[in-house]
Structure formats: structure tokens, C-alpha cells
Design an enzyme around this catalytic site. Sequence first.
Site, PDB file in Angstrom:
ATOM      1  N   HIS A   1       0.855  -1.187   0.000  1.00  0.00           N
ATOM      2  CA  HIS A   1       0.000   0.000   0.000  1.00  0.00           C
ATOM      3  C   HIS A   1       0.890   1.236   0.000  1.00  0.00           C
ATOM      4  O   HIS A   1       2.057   1.181   0.399  1.00  0.00           O
ATOM      5  CB  HIS A   1      -0.907   0.004   1.225  1.00  0.00           C
ATOM      6  CG  HIS A   1      -1.980  -1.033   1.198  1.00  0.00           C
ATOM      7  ND1 HIS A   1      -3.090  -0.969   2.002  1.00  0.00           N
ATOM      8  CD2 HIS A   1      -2.120  -2.170   0.458  1.00  0.00           C
ATOM      9  CE1 HIS A   1      -3.871  -1.998   1.766  1.00  0.00           C
ATOM     10  NE2 HIS A   1      -3.298  -2.751   0.829  1.00  0.00           N
TER      11      HIS A   1
ATOM     12  N   GLU B   1       1.157   3.847   1.864  1.00  0.00           N
ATOM     13  CA  GLU B   1       1.771   4.210   3.142  1.00  0.00           C
ATOM     14  C   GLU B   1       2.934   3.285   3.487  1.00  0.00           C
ATOM     15  O   GLU B   1       3.983   3.745   3.948  1.00  0.00           O
ATOM     16  CB  GLU B   1       0.733   4.167   4.275  1.00  0.00           C
ATOM     17  CG  GLU B   1      -0.382   5.165   4.123  1.00  0.00           C
ATOM     18  CD  GLU B   1      -1.604   4.638   3.390  1.00  0.00           C
ATOM     19  OE1 GLU B   1      -2.696   5.205   3.580  1.00  0.00           O
ATOM     20  OE2 GLU B   1      -1.473   3.667   2.600  1.00  0.00           O
TER      21      GLU B   1
ATOM     22  N   CYS C   1      -2.189  -0.410   7.272  1.00  0.00           N
ATOM     23  CA  CYS C   1      -1.353   0.799   7.205  1.00  0.00           C
ATOM     24  C   CYS C   1      -1.379   1.558   8.519  1.00  0.00           C
ATOM     25  O   CYS C   1      -0.353   2.092   8.955  1.00  0.00           O
ATOM     26  CB  CYS C   1      -1.797   1.685   6.044  1.00  0.00           C
ATOM     27  SG  CYS C   1      -1.477   0.926   4.438  1.00  0.00           S
TER      28      CYS C   1
END
Length: 157
Positions: A54, A56, A87
Site C-alpha cells: 500500500h 503508506e 497501514c
Amino acid sequence: MTREEQFMQQAINIGLEGMRNNVGGPFGCVIVKDNKIIGKGCNSVIASNDPTAHAEVVAIREACKTLGSFQLEDCEVYTTCEPCPMCMGALYWARPKKIYYANSKADAAAIGFDDSFIYEEFGLPINERKMSMEYLHHAEAIKMFEEWKKMNNKTLY
């Protein structure tokens, strides 16, 4: 435009580029320290075949490498969407001083990125969750923890 809006725009630009190049979903993130971007990432799940890639997480990895630390002390995170449970957990471990986000988790759910089932699962007893989990006692595993507890030269995080 404020400095915060400028950094968020950079996160949006990174997310748009990744999305348009089919690297992953419509998410971007930048991590800032002392008004300088030290880490950035777009969602790279598709390109990397890595469900943890992801925006992040990608940005955290780059920022920590830049800093030579597993902590994001005195850093700000600008992410285009309210962080998902994974995240958010990674951000808590990294310990930045502040997180700015643009879209909400409801906005994400509206375009097919709905994490509500994960939040619901976390609230259930382990034996009622959809993903099967079973405790498997192993004497060597607890010995490893006992050895860690006794170590004098460990780095806590």
C-alpha cells in the site's frame, strides 16, 4: 496553497501516476521531515503482487531507509486516503508525529476499497473469525521469547 496542501498535492500526483500506469489502486503517500520529502509511495499491489504494498507502507519503507531508522520521529505523513487497518498499524509502529489524509474510509468503500469487514473481524473472538486461526503450542517458540527477554543488547521498538 498551504505547505500541507502542497505536500498532499504531491501525494495525490504520486497516486495518480501509479494508478494511471496500472501499478495499483488510487492511493499515494509522502512522508516529510523538516519540510523535505524523505519517502514516497503509490499503491503498488498490482505491479508487485504484494498485498502489503500500500502507498503508506511503500513510503514508510523508503523514509525509514532514508533516515537509517525504524522510527519516523518528527515526521509528517500525507496520504490520499484514511489509512486501512494494516497501514494504520504500520504507522503506529513507525510513530510519526502527525498524519494528514484526504479521502475518508467511506470514500474508499464507495469505490470498492471497503475495509469494514477487517474492522468487524478484529472485534470477534478468534474462533468466530472467517480466517481460521489455531493456537499451536511449541516449546521452542516460548524459549525464543525467553531468550529475547534475557538479552542485554536488544533494541526495543
